[in-house]
Write a protein that holds these residues in place. Structure first.
Motif, PDB file in Angstrom:
ATOM      1  N   ILE A  11       0.746  -1.301   0.035  1.00 20.63           N
ATOM      2  CA  ILE A  11      -0.068  -0.060  -0.060  1.00 20.63           C
ATOM      3  C   ILE A  11       0.890   1.345   0.123  1.00 20.63           C
ATOM      4  O   ILE A  11       1.720   1.363   0.886  1.00 20.63           O
ATOM      5  N   ASN A  12       0.687   2.084  -0.698  1.00 23.36           N
ATOM      6  CA  ASN A  12       1.580   3.505  -0.810  1.00 23.36           C
ATOM      7  C   ASN A  12       0.929   4.557   0.022  1.00 23.36           C
ATOM      8  O   ASN A  12      -0.533   4.563   0.147  1.00 23.36           O
ATOM      9  N   TYR A  13       1.603   5.063   0.856  1.00 25.11           N
ATOM     10  CA  TYR A  13       1.427   5.886   1.929  1.00 25.11           C
ATOM     11  C   TYR A  13       0.536   7.153   1.520  1.00 25.11           C
ATOM     12  O   TYR A  13      -0.734   7.344   2.058  1.00 25.11           O
ATOM     13  N   LYS A  14       1.089   7.827   0.459  1.00 23.65           N
ATOM     14  CA  LYS A  14       0.339   9.006  -0.085  1.00 23.65           C
ATOM     15  C   LYS A  14      -1.092   8.648  -0.458  1.00 23.65           C
ATOM     16  O   LYS A  14      -2.004   9.343  -0.130  1.00 23.65           O
ATOM     17  N   LEU A  44      -2.995   6.218   0.626  1.00 23.65           N
ATOM     18  CA  LEU A  44      -3.554   5.781   1.698  1.00 23.65           C
ATOM     19  C   LEU A  44      -3.970   7.269   2.555  1.00 23.65           C
ATOM     20  O   LEU A  44      -4.964   7.232   3.150  1.00 23.65           O
ATOM     21  N   ASN A  45      -3.245   8.091   2.775  1.00 26.93           N
ATOM     22  CA  ASN A  45      -3.403   9.327   3.252  1.00 26.93           C
ATOM     23  C   ASN A  45      -4.502  10.107   2.583  1.00 26.93           C
ATOM     24  O   ASN A  45      -5.428  10.375   3.273  1.00 26.93           O
ATOM     25  N   THR A  46      -4.463  10.211   1.344  1.00 34.87           N
ATOM     26  CA  THR A  46      -5.474  10.590   0.458  1.00 34.87           C
ATOM     27  C   THR A  46      -6.986   9.883   0.724  1.00 34.87           C
ATOM     28  O   THR A  46      -7.943  10.558   0.875  1.00 34.87           O
ATOM     29  N   TRP A  47      -7.052   8.786   0.642  1.00 35.53           N
ATOM     30  CA  TRP A  47      -8.183   8.008   0.976  1.00 35.53           C
ATOM     31  C   TRP A  47      -8.718   8.305   2.413  1.00 35.53           C
ATOM     32  O   TRP A  47     -10.005   8.321   2.402  1.00 35.53           O
ATOM     33  N   ALA A  48      -7.776   8.261   3.189  1.00 35.10           N
ATOM     34  CA  ALA A  48      -8.270   8.560   4.568  1.00 35.10           C
ATOM     35  C   ALA A  48      -8.642   9.766   4.815  1.00 35.10           C
ATOM     36  O   ALA A  48      -9.936  10.038   5.531  1.00 35.10           O
ATOM     37  N   THR A  49      -8.532  10.785   4.176  1.00 36.27           N
ATOM     38  CA  THR A  49      -8.866  12.287   4.205  1.00 36.27           C
ATOM     39  C   THR A  49     -10.100  12.270   3.527  1.00 36.27           C
ATOM     40  O   THR A  49     -11.268  12.788   4.172  1.00 36.27           O
ATOM     41  N   GLY A  60      10.985  11.070   1.894  1.00 38.86           N
ATOM     42  CA  GLY A  60       9.980  11.605   2.579  1.00 38.86           C
ATOM     43  C   GLY A  60       8.659  10.365   2.922  1.00 38.86           C
ATOM     44  O   GLY A  60       9.109   9.912   3.730  1.00 38.86           O
ATOM     45  N   ARG A  61       7.467  10.995   2.357  1.00 40.33           N
ATOM     46  CA  ARG A  61       6.465  10.182   2.769  1.00 40.33           C
ATOM     47  C   ARG A  61       5.846   9.540   1.337  1.00 40.33           C
ATOM     48  O   ARG A  61       4.701   8.940   1.504  1.00 40.33           O
ATOM     49  N   ASN A  62       6.646   9.376   0.475  1.00 38.56           N
ATOM     50  CA  ASN A  62       6.405   8.705  -0.717  1.00 38.56           C
ATOM     51  C   ASN A  62       6.958   7.439  -0.605  1.00 38.56           C
ATOM     52  O   ASN A  62       7.822   6.992  -1.496  1.00 38.56           O
ATOM     53  N   PHE A  63       6.344   6.655   0.097  1.00 37.86           N
ATOM     54  CA  PHE A  63       7.010   5.061   0.332  1.00 37.86           C
ATOM     55  C   PHE A  63       5.643   4.213   0.384  1.00 37.86           C
ATOM     56  O   PHE A  63       4.484   4.557   0.462  1.00 37.86           O
ATOM     57  N   THR A  64       6.134   2.839   0.057  1.00 37.96           N
ATOM     58  CA  THR A  64       5.320   1.976   0.279  1.00 37.96           C
ATOM     59  C   THR A  64       5.470   1.062   1.199  1.00 37.96           C
ATOM     60  O   THR A  64       6.470   0.813   1.936  1.00 37.96           O
TER      61      THR A  64
END
Length: 414
Positions: free
Chosen positions: A304-307, A309-314, A356-360
Protein backbone atom coordinates in the motif's frame (compact mmCIF):
# COMPACT_ATOMS: atom_id res chain seq x y z
CA UNK A 1 19.29 -5.22 23.35
CA UNK A 2 22.58 -7.08 23.11
CA UNK A 3 25.61 -6.12 21.04
CA UNK A 4 24.73 -8.56 18.25
CA UNK A 5 21.95 -6.17 17.19
CA UNK A 6 24.38 -3.27 16.75
CA UNK A 7 26.97 -5.46 15.01
CA UNK A 8 24.26 -6.45 12.53
CA UNK A 9 23.13 -2.84 12.09
CA UNK A 10 26.68 -1.70 11.29
CA UNK A 11 27.20 -4.52 8.84
CA UNK A 12 24.03 -3.65 6.94
CA UNK A 13 24.93 0.04 6.92
CA UNK A 14 28.44 -0.58 5.62
CA UNK A 15 26.99 -2.49 2.67
CA UNK A 16 25.25 0.71 1.54
CA UNK A 17 28.26 3.05 1.36
CA UNK A 18 30.79 3.21 -1.44
CA UNK A 19 34.37 2.00 -1.34
CA UNK A 20 37.10 4.33 -0.06
CA UNK A 21 34.76 6.05 2.35
CA UNK A 22 34.48 6.86 6.04
CA UNK A 23 31.36 7.36 8.13
CA UNK A 24 31.63 9.31 11.38
CA UNK A 25 28.77 9.59 13.85
CA UNK A 26 28.71 11.65 17.02
CA UNK A 27 26.78 10.72 20.16
CA UNK A 28 26.15 14.42 20.77
CA UNK A 29 26.40 16.63 23.80
CA UNK A 30 23.76 18.16 26.05
CA UNK A 31 23.43 21.90 25.33
CA UNK A 32 23.67 24.48 28.06
CA UNK A 33 20.37 25.44 29.71
CA UNK A 34 21.35 28.21 32.11
CA UNK A 35 24.22 28.94 34.48
CA UNK A 36 26.00 25.65 35.05
CA UNK A 37 22.93 23.57 34.19
CA UNK A 38 22.62 21.51 31.01
CA UNK A 39 19.54 20.21 29.21
CA UNK A 40 19.00 16.50 29.66
CA UNK A 41 21.11 14.55 27.18
CA UNK A 42 19.66 12.21 24.60
CA UNK A 43 21.84 10.33 22.14
CA UNK A 44 21.86 10.98 18.42
CA UNK A 45 19.57 8.24 17.14
CA UNK A 46 21.76 7.13 14.24
CA UNK A 47 24.78 6.90 16.55
CA UNK A 48 22.73 4.81 18.98
CA UNK A 49 21.37 2.60 16.18
CA UNK A 50 24.92 1.65 15.22
CA UNK A 51 26.49 1.39 18.70
CA UNK A 52 23.87 0.94 21.43
CA UNK A 53 25.64 3.63 23.47
CA UNK A 54 23.52 6.27 25.21
CA UNK A 55 26.29 8.33 26.80
CA UNK A 56 27.38 11.69 25.40
CA UNK A 57 30.59 12.87 23.74
CA UNK A 58 31.61 9.58 22.09
CA UNK A 59 32.31 9.03 18.36
CA UNK A 60 32.14 5.99 16.11
CA UNK A 61 34.18 5.78 12.90
CA UNK A 62 33.38 3.21 10.22
CA UNK A 63 35.61 2.91 7.16
CA UNK A 64 35.61 0.94 3.94
CA UNK A 65 38.68 0.51 1.73
CA UNK A 66 39.07 -2.06 -1.06
CA UNK A 67 35.80 -3.59 0.19
CA UNK A 68 37.37 -4.25 3.60
CA UNK A 69 35.54 -2.61 6.49
CA UNK A 70 36.89 -1.52 9.85
CA UNK A 71 35.36 0.17 12.86
CA UNK A 72 36.74 2.20 15.73
CA UNK A 73 35.02 3.63 18.79
CA UNK A 74 36.41 6.81 20.34
CA UNK A 75 35.39 7.28 23.95
CA UNK A 76 35.42 10.52 25.86
CA UNK A 77 38.79 11.03 27.56
CA UNK A 78 38.81 10.00 31.20
CA UNK A 79 38.56 12.85 33.72
CA UNK A 80 38.69 11.46 37.23
CA UNK A 81 38.15 14.85 38.85
CA UNK A 82 35.00 15.48 36.78
CA UNK A 83 33.74 11.99 37.63
CA UNK A 84 33.65 12.96 41.30
CA UNK A 85 30.95 15.48 40.37
CA UNK A 86 29.14 13.89 37.44
CA UNK A 87 29.68 10.14 37.74
CA UNK A 88 31.80 7.61 35.88
CA UNK A 89 31.97 7.60 32.07
CA UNK A 90 32.45 4.55 29.84
CA UNK A 91 35.70 2.59 29.92
CA UNK A 92 37.04 0.77 26.88
CA UNK A 93 35.89 -2.66 28.04
CA UNK A 94 32.37 -1.32 28.60
CA UNK A 95 32.32 0.28 25.15
CA UNK A 96 33.30 -3.06 23.62
CA UNK A 97 30.64 -4.95 25.54
CA UNK A 98 27.81 -2.59 24.61
CA UNK A 99 28.67 -2.01 20.95
CA UNK A 100 30.56 -5.12 19.90
CA UNK A 101 33.35 -2.90 18.51
CA UNK A 102 36.73 -4.40 19.38
CA UNK A 103 38.91 -1.38 18.54
CA UNK A 104 38.13 1.11 21.30
CA UNK A 105 40.37 4.09 22.04
CA UNK A 106 39.98 7.51 23.64
CA UNK A 107 39.21 10.88 22.10
CA UNK A 108 42.76 12.19 22.31
CA UNK A 109 43.55 9.92 19.32
CA UNK A 110 40.71 11.18 17.12
CA UNK A 111 42.24 14.16 15.28
CA UNK A 112 45.49 12.40 14.42
CA UNK A 113 43.58 9.33 13.20
CA UNK A 114 41.38 11.43 10.90
CA UNK A 115 44.42 13.30 9.52
CA UNK A 116 46.22 10.04 8.76
CA UNK A 117 43.15 8.52 7.06
CA UNK A 118 42.73 11.49 4.76
CA UNK A 119 46.41 11.88 3.90
CA UNK A 120 46.81 8.22 2.96
CA UNK A 121 43.94 8.29 0.46
CA UNK A 122 44.02 9.90 -2.97
CA UNK A 123 40.34 10.68 -2.64
CA UNK A 124 37.95 9.86 0.14
CA UNK A 125 34.24 10.25 0.84
CA UNK A 126 33.17 11.28 4.32
CA UNK A 127 29.63 10.42 5.43
CA UNK A 128 28.15 12.53 8.23
CA UNK A 129 24.71 12.88 9.77
CA UNK A 130 23.89 16.27 8.20
CA UNK A 131 20.09 16.32 8.35
CA UNK A 132 18.42 19.54 9.43
CA UNK A 133 14.77 20.55 9.71
CA UNK A 134 15.25 24.14 8.51
CA UNK A 135 17.94 26.47 7.18
CA UNK A 136 17.98 28.50 10.41
CA UNK A 137 18.34 25.45 12.66
CA UNK A 138 21.39 25.53 14.93
CA UNK A 139 24.30 23.56 13.47
CA UNK A 140 24.83 20.08 14.89
CA UNK A 141 28.24 18.73 15.86
CA UNK A 142 28.31 16.87 12.53
CA UNK A 143 27.49 20.03 10.54
CA UNK A 144 30.29 21.95 12.26
CA UNK A 145 32.74 19.08 11.79
CA UNK A 146 31.83 18.73 8.11
CA UNK A 147 32.45 22.42 7.48
CA UNK A 148 35.82 22.20 9.24
CA UNK A 149 36.87 19.18 7.16
CA UNK A 150 35.88 20.93 3.90
CA UNK A 151 38.00 23.95 4.87
CA UNK A 152 41.08 21.98 5.88
CA UNK A 153 40.87 19.11 3.40
CA UNK A 154 39.14 20.34 0.22
CA UNK A 155 39.87 17.02 -1.50
CA UNK A 156 37.41 15.23 0.80
CA UNK A 157 33.87 14.70 -0.54
CA UNK A 158 31.34 15.16 2.27
CA UNK A 159 27.97 13.42 1.96
CA UNK A 160 24.89 13.05 4.14
CA UNK A 161 24.40 9.50 5.45
CA UNK A 162 20.69 9.84 6.26
CA UNK A 163 19.53 8.39 2.92
CA UNK A 164 21.72 5.35 3.62
CA UNK A 165 20.54 4.63 7.14
CA UNK A 166 16.85 5.60 6.86
CA UNK A 167 15.85 2.54 4.77
CA UNK A 168 17.48 0.34 7.43
CA UNK A 169 15.87 2.05 10.41
CA UNK A 170 12.36 2.08 8.98
CA UNK A 171 12.24 -1.75 8.98
CA UNK A 172 12.24 -2.81 12.62
CA UNK A 173 14.00 -5.93 13.85
CA UNK A 174 12.35 -8.35 16.26
CA UNK A 175 14.48 -6.87 19.06
CA UNK A 176 13.38 -3.33 18.26
CA UNK A 177 9.72 -4.35 18.19
CA UNK A 178 10.07 -5.85 21.66
CA UNK A 179 11.47 -2.54 22.95
CA UNK A 180 8.54 -0.68 21.40
CA UNK A 181 6.03 -3.14 22.86
CA UNK A 182 7.47 -2.40 26.30
CA UNK A 183 7.10 1.35 25.73
CA UNK A 184 3.51 0.77 24.58
CA UNK A 185 2.72 -1.45 27.57
CA UNK A 186 3.87 1.28 29.98
CA UNK A 187 1.97 3.94 28.04
CA UNK A 188 -1.27 1.96 28.21
CA UNK A 189 -1.00 1.63 31.98
CA UNK A 190 -0.43 5.36 32.14
CA UNK A 191 -3.54 6.10 30.08
CA UNK A 192 -5.60 3.81 32.31
CA UNK A 193 -4.39 5.83 35.31
CA UNK A 194 -5.59 9.01 33.60
CA UNK A 195 -9.04 7.55 32.98
CA UNK A 196 -9.30 6.31 36.57
CA UNK A 197 -8.41 9.69 38.06
CA UNK A 198 -10.24 12.04 35.71
CA UNK A 199 -12.66 14.48 37.35
CA UNK A 200 -13.88 18.01 36.96
CA UNK A 201 -12.13 20.77 38.88
CA UNK A 202 -8.51 19.63 38.53
CA UNK A 203 -5.99 21.07 36.10
CA UNK A 204 -4.87 19.32 32.94
CA UNK A 205 -1.35 19.03 34.39
CA UNK A 206 -2.80 17.56 37.59
CA UNK A 207 -4.32 14.70 35.64
CA UNK A 208 -1.20 14.42 33.47
CA UNK A 209 0.82 13.76 36.64
CA UNK A 210 -0.82 10.35 37.00
CA UNK A 211 0.65 9.34 33.63
CA UNK A 212 4.08 10.59 34.68
CA UNK A 213 3.90 8.60 37.90
CA UNK A 214 3.01 5.36 36.11
CA UNK A 215 5.83 5.80 33.59
CA UNK A 216 8.47 6.51 36.23
CA UNK A 217 7.44 3.72 38.57
CA UNK A 218 7.49 1.25 35.66
CA UNK A 219 11.04 2.19 34.71
CA UNK A 220 10.55 4.59 31.79
CA UNK A 221 13.20 7.28 32.15
CA UNK A 222 11.88 9.60 29.45
CA UNK A 223 8.89 10.31 27.24
CA UNK A 224 8.45 10.05 23.49
CA UNK A 225 7.53 13.76 23.44
CA UNK A 226 5.97 16.40 25.63
CA UNK A 227 2.52 15.18 26.67
CA UNK A 228 -0.52 16.88 25.16
CA UNK A 229 -3.29 17.11 27.77
CA UNK A 230 -6.03 19.11 26.05
CA UNK A 231 -9.52 19.49 27.50
CA UNK A 232 -12.51 21.15 25.90
CA UNK A 233 -11.64 23.56 23.10
CA UNK A 234 -7.90 23.06 23.76
CA UNK A 235 -8.22 19.71 21.99
CA UNK A 236 -8.84 21.54 18.71
CA UNK A 237 -5.23 22.86 18.86
CA UNK A 238 -3.12 20.11 17.33
CA UNK A 239 0.06 20.61 19.37
CA UNK A 240 -1.45 22.21 22.46
CA UNK A 241 1.19 22.13 25.19
CA UNK A 242 0.14 24.51 27.99
CA UNK A 243 -1.70 21.79 29.92
CA UNK A 244 -2.88 24.31 32.53
CA UNK A 245 -6.64 24.64 32.01
CA UNK A 246 -9.22 23.37 34.47
CA UNK A 247 -11.13 20.22 33.56
CA UNK A 248 -14.86 20.94 33.34
CA UNK A 249 -17.79 18.62 33.78
CA UNK A 250 -19.21 17.68 30.38
CA UNK A 251 -15.97 18.28 28.47
CA UNK A 252 -13.79 15.79 26.66
CA UNK A 253 -10.04 15.58 27.25
CA UNK A 254 -7.57 14.49 24.58
CA UNK A 255 -4.28 12.92 25.66
CA UNK A 256 -1.52 12.44 23.07
CA UNK A 257 1.43 10.83 24.82
CA UNK A 258 4.01 8.08 24.91
CA UNK A 259 6.59 6.46 27.14
CA UNK A 260 10.11 5.85 25.89
CA UNK A 261 11.95 2.59 26.58
CA UNK A 262 15.66 2.33 25.69
CA UNK A 263 15.11 5.25 23.29
CA UNK A 264 12.24 3.45 21.50
CA UNK A 265 8.89 5.23 21.58
CA UNK A 266 5.19 4.65 21.96
CA UNK A 267 2.69 7.17 20.61
CA UNK A 268 -0.96 6.87 21.63
CA UNK A 269 -3.86 9.31 21.56
CA UNK A 270 -7.07 8.70 23.44
CA UNK A 271 -9.99 11.06 23.96
CA UNK A 272 -12.44 10.49 26.78
CA UNK A 273 -15.08 12.39 28.78
CA UNK A 274 -13.83 14.12 31.92
CA UNK A 275 -16.83 12.78 33.89
CA UNK A 276 -16.78 9.35 32.27
CA UNK A 277 -19.91 9.78 30.15
CA UNK A 278 -20.11 10.97 26.53
CA UNK A 279 -22.88 13.35 25.51
CA UNK A 280 -24.88 12.30 22.45
CA UNK A 281 -22.99 14.78 20.24
CA UNK A 282 -19.60 13.81 21.61
CA UNK A 283 -20.42 10.17 21.01
CA UNK A 284 -21.52 10.94 17.44
CA UNK A 285 -18.24 12.70 16.61
CA UNK A 286 -16.13 10.14 18.48
CA UNK A 287 -17.63 7.20 16.63
CA UNK A 288 -17.08 8.97 13.30
CA UNK A 289 -13.35 9.24 14.08
CA UNK A 290 -13.27 5.67 15.36
CA UNK A 291 -14.76 4.33 12.12
CA UNK A 292 -11.96 5.98 10.16
CA UNK A 293 -9.35 4.68 12.60
CA UNK A 294 -10.56 1.10 12.18
CA UNK A 295 -10.98 1.36 8.41
CA UNK A 296 -7.44 2.65 7.89
CA UNK A 297 -5.97 -0.09 10.09
CA UNK A 298 -7.84 -2.73 8.08
CA UNK A 299 -6.42 -1.33 4.84
CA UNK A 300 -2.72 -1.22 5.77
CA UNK A 301 -0.61 -4.06 4.40
CA UNK A 302 2.59 -4.47 2.37
CA UNK A 303 2.34 -2.83 -1.04
CA UNK A 304 0.00 0.00 0.00
CA UNK A 305 1.35 3.44 -0.95
CA UNK A 306 1.40 5.93 1.92
CA UNK A 307 0.33 8.98 -0.10
CA UNK A 308 -2.60 7.09 -1.59
CA UNK A 309 -3.59 5.85 1.88
CA UNK A 310 -3.44 9.39 3.26
CA UNK A 311 -5.65 10.72 0.46
CA UNK A 312 -8.12 7.88 0.96
CA UNK A 313 -8.23 8.47 4.74
CA UNK A 314 -8.85 12.20 4.26
CA UNK A 315 -11.72 11.33 1.96
CA UNK A 316 -13.22 9.09 4.65
CA UNK A 317 -12.97 11.89 7.19
CA UNK A 318 -14.63 14.28 4.74
CA UNK A 319 -17.56 11.83 4.40
CA UNK A 320 -17.87 11.68 8.19
CA UNK A 321 -17.79 15.49 8.45
CA UNK A 322 -20.63 15.74 5.94
CA UNK A 323 -22.66 13.24 7.99
CA UNK A 324 -21.95 15.30 11.11
CA UNK A 325 -23.33 18.38 9.37
CA UNK A 326 -20.22 20.52 9.73
CA UNK A 327 -19.36 20.67 6.00
CA UNK A 328 -21.33 20.34 2.79
CA UNK A 329 -18.55 19.61 0.31
CA UNK A 330 -15.54 17.31 0.70
CA UNK A 331 -13.06 20.05 -0.17
CA UNK A 332 -14.05 21.81 3.07
CA UNK A 333 -12.61 19.00 5.22
CA UNK A 334 -9.42 20.91 6.03
CA UNK A 335 -11.46 23.24 8.24
CA UNK A 336 -11.82 20.35 10.68
CA UNK A 337 -8.89 18.04 9.88
CA UNK A 338 -5.49 19.34 8.79
CA UNK A 339 -2.83 16.73 9.52
CA UNK A 340 -1.85 13.44 7.91
CA UNK A 341 -3.18 10.02 8.86
CA UNK A 342 0.02 8.92 10.60
CA UNK A 343 3.79 8.64 10.64
CA UNK A 344 6.60 6.17 11.10
CA UNK A 345 7.47 5.36 14.72
CA UNK A 346 10.66 4.06 16.30
CA UNK A 347 13.77 5.66 17.76
CA UNK A 348 12.16 8.99 16.91
CA UNK A 349 8.49 9.65 17.50
CA UNK A 350 8.29 10.97 13.95
CA UNK A 351 10.75 8.36 12.75
CA UNK A 352 12.73 8.23 9.51
CA UNK A 353 10.78 7.85 6.28
CA UNK A 354 12.79 7.27 3.09
CA UNK A 355 11.93 9.62 0.21
CA UNK A 356 9.89 11.80 2.51
CA UNK A 357 6.49 10.19 2.70
CA UNK A 358 6.39 8.80 -0.80
CA UNK A 359 6.92 5.22 0.27
CA UNK A 360 5.18 1.87 0.16
CA UNK A 361 4.39 -0.08 3.32
CA UNK A 362 6.58 -3.12 3.88
CA UNK A 363 6.73 -5.88 6.47
CA UNK A 364 8.47 -4.68 9.63
CA UNK A 365 7.42 -1.03 9.50
CA UNK A 366 5.80 0.47 12.58
CA UNK A 367 3.35 3.25 11.87
CA UNK A 368 0.74 5.34 13.67
CA UNK A 369 -2.88 5.65 12.59
CA UNK A 370 -4.37 8.85 13.99
CA UNK A 371 -7.47 10.34 12.36
CA UNK A 372 -9.09 13.31 14.05
CA UNK A 373 -11.94 15.78 13.78
CA UNK A 374 -11.64 19.17 15.50
CA UNK A 375 -14.77 21.30 15.81
CA UNK A 376 -13.73 24.54 17.45
CA UNK A 377 -17.24 26.07 17.54
CA UNK A 378 -18.47 23.08 19.55
CA UNK A 379 -15.32 22.76 21.75
CA UNK A 380 -14.93 19.18 20.54
CA UNK A 381 -11.55 17.86 19.47
CA UNK A 382 -11.19 14.11 19.00
CA UNK A 383 -8.20 12.08 17.83
CA UNK A 384 -7.74 8.32 18.21
CA UNK A 385 -4.22 7.05 17.60
CA UNK A 386 -2.91 3.49 17.50
CA UNK A 387 0.52 2.04 16.74
CA UNK A 388 0.58 -0.72 14.14
CA UNK A 389 3.20 -3.17 12.90
CA UNK A 390 3.05 -4.09 9.22
CA UNK A 391 3.07 -7.87 8.89
CA UNK A 392 3.43 -10.25 5.95
CA UNK A 393 -0.18 -9.93 4.82
CA UNK A 394 -1.67 -7.11 6.91
CA UNK A 395 -0.86 -5.43 10.18
CA UNK A 396 -0.85 -6.03 13.92
CA UNK A 397 -2.26 -3.40 16.27
CA UNK A 398 0.44 -3.07 18.93
CA UNK A 399 -1.88 -0.87 21.02
CA UNK A 400 -4.80 -3.31 20.90
CA UNK A 401 -4.94 -3.52 24.72
CA UNK A 402 -5.81 0.18 24.99
CA UNK A 403 -9.61 0.37 24.87
CA UNK A 404 -11.23 2.80 22.43
CA UNK A 405 -14.91 1.86 21.99
CA UNK A 406 -17.40 4.21 23.68
CA UNK A 407 -19.03 1.47 25.74
CA UNK A 408 -15.68 0.16 26.97
CA UNK A 409 -14.48 3.64 27.95
CA UNK A 410 -17.67 4.45 29.84
CA UNK A 411 -17.66 1.07 31.60
CA UNK A 412 -13.99 1.44 32.59
CA UNK A 413 -14.52 4.96 33.94
CA UNK A 414 -17.55 4.11 36.12
Amino acid sequence: MNKDVYIRNRSRFMETIEDNSVAILFAGKAPKKTGDELYEFTANRNFYYLTGIQEQEHIVLLSKSKDVTSEKLFLKDLDLAAEMWNGKTLRDNEGKEISGIEDVVYMSDFNSHIHTLINRAENITLYLDLDREAIDEVDSIANIFGREIRNKYPQVIVKNLSNKIAPLRIIKSAEEIEEMKKAIEITIEGVKALMKNSKAGIKEYGLEAHFDFECKTRGAKDYAFRTIAASGKNATILHYAENNSELKDGDLILFDLGAQWNLYNADITRTFPVNGKFTDRQKEVYEAVLRVNKSVIEKIKPGINYKELNTWATDLIADECIKLGIIKEKDEVRKYYWHSIGHSLGLDTHDVEPQGRNFTFAEGMVFTVEPGIYIGEESIGIRIEDDILVTKDGCEVLTKDMIKNVSDIEEFMK
